[in-house]
Design a protein around this motif. Structure first.
Motif, mmCIF file in Angstrom:
data_model
loop_
_atom_site.group_PDB
_atom_site.id
_atom_site.type_symbol
_atom_site.label_atom_id
_atom_site.label_comp_id
_atom_site.label_asym_id
_atom_site.label_seq_id
_atom_site.Cartn_x
_atom_site.Cartn_y
_atom_site.Cartn_z
ATOM 1 N N ILE A 95 25.422 -25.089 -0.261
ATOM 2 C CA ILE A 95 26.278 -24.669 -1.373
ATOM 3 C C ILE A 95 27.724 -24.765 -0.912
ATOM 4 O O ILE A 95 28.109 -24.133 0.077
ATOM 5 N N VAL B 34 25.005 -28.408 -3.530
ATOM 6 C CA VAL B 34 25.403 -27.741 -4.773
ATOM 7 C C VAL B 34 26.893 -27.457 -4.682
ATOM 8 O O VAL B 34 27.346 -26.770 -3.772
ATOM 9 N N THR C 81 18.263 -24.765 -7.864
ATOM 10 C CA THR C 81 19.619 -24.277 -8.112
ATOM 11 C C THR C 81 19.596 -23.123 -9.110
ATOM 12 O O THR C 81 20.296 -22.116 -8.938
ATOM 13 N N GLU D 164 15.478 -30.131 -7.769
ATOM 14 C CA GLU D 164 16.778 -29.632 -7.329
ATOM 15 C C GLU D 164 17.409 -28.716 -8.377
ATOM 16 O O GLU D 164 18.007 -27.690 -8.039
ATOM 17 N N VAL E 15 19.345 -26.335 1.358
ATOM 18 C CA VAL E 15 20.363 -26.352 0.304
ATOM 19 C C VAL E 15 21.718 -26.047 0.927
ATOM 20 O O VAL E 15 21.847 -25.089 1.689
ATOM 21 N N ILE F 266 24.845 -25.962 -15.066
ATOM 22 C CA ILE F 266 24.568 -26.894 -13.980
ATOM 23 C C ILE F 266 24.210 -28.261 -14.540
ATOM 24 O O ILE F 266 23.683 -28.390 -15.647
#
Length: 266
Positions: free
Chosen positions: A64, A90, A143, A139, A62, A129
């Protein structure tokens, strides 16, 4: 899962701290930050590893991204080719659309967009989100797991994010504005400022806790405080005379419209 955080300013560092509190091991997190002094302090304080953005994202499950919106295009160009197969991105950047993110990254990259707010700094964020066209439930669930370390999370379609921005993204500022005004009123009424501040901060905290724990409609909780012809009724009558409710509605519409404007391509 291994996590890279690109951009460890106030929000990025707060998210990092929340992840570590939730049980994520420092060895599972890599950070990238353009301020050398800041990244050195963060690595020393939190025990994580730092790297350049392209090195940091290589191998991460991931990524971010918590950089300023105006830095996003250049950053995505730098890291796109280095993303590991199966990794997803993200974005915490306000106003950066899913279309922009998807167009700037390699074709097929899963993307999740987040609108959060500053209570993230104390582990009490409200985050919304939404998923890009290549991101699915997996996903979104991952998250949610990450953001749960710093508050509450809801899923929304991207079409609602401008309204979310107006309501909860900017919302803390409205509460701070109101509390500041009420503290000033307390001083005007003869209270020492520290006492007025203590009274209002605890009143705000307790009122929010009542809303959360009772699940009662705010109007019912308001009515329970409002005795006929009493002090609260007198104050609320003045709010209505000054059209405070209408001003709040107009203000949030203005915030929503500004969010739409900022999200348009320049």
């Amino acid at each position: 899962m291994s996590v890279t955080i690109v951009g460890v300013g106030r929000l990025g560092e707060a998210l990092l701290a929340g992840l570590l509190r939730s049980g994520v091991e420092p060895k599972e997190i890599v950070v990238a930050e353009k301020d050398p002094a800041r990244v050195a302090r963060i690595c020393a304080q939190h025990g994580v590893t730092a790297a350049t953005p392209d090195e940091a994202v290589a191998g991460a499950d991931v990524v971010i991204v918590a950089v300023k919106p105006h830095d996003m295009a250049g950053l995505l160009a730098d890291i796109g080719a280095a993303l590991a197969p199966g990794a997803f991105v993200v974005s915490l950047a306000a106003g950066i659309t899913l279309t922009f993110l998807q167009d700037a990254l390699p074709a097929g990259t899963p993307v999740v967009r987040v609108m959060t707010n500053t209570p993230l700094l104390v582990g009490a964020a409200m985050s919304a989100i939404c998923a890009g066209r290549h991101a699915g439930d997996d996903e979104l669930a991952r998250t949610e797991e990450l953001l749960a370390a710093v508050g509450r999370v809801v899923r929304v379609p991207e079409s609602q994010l401008d309204a979310v921005t107006a309501l909860s993204g900017s919302g803390p500022a409205y509460f701070f504005y109101l509390v500041d005004a009420m503290i000033e009123a307390g001083v005007l009424l003869g209270l020492p400022r520290p006492l007025a501040t203590e009274l209002m901060v605890q009143t705000a905290l307790g009122s929010a806790q009542m809303l959360r724990e009772t699940s009662e409609h705010p109007a019912l909780l308001r009515e329970a405080v409002t005795s006929p012809a009493g002090t609260t009724a007198a104050a609320l009558r003045e709010f209505d005379r000054q059209a405070v409710r209408g001003a709040i509605l107009d203000a949030l519409v203005a915030a929503r419209d500004r969010s739409v404007e900022l999200g348009r391509p320049s």
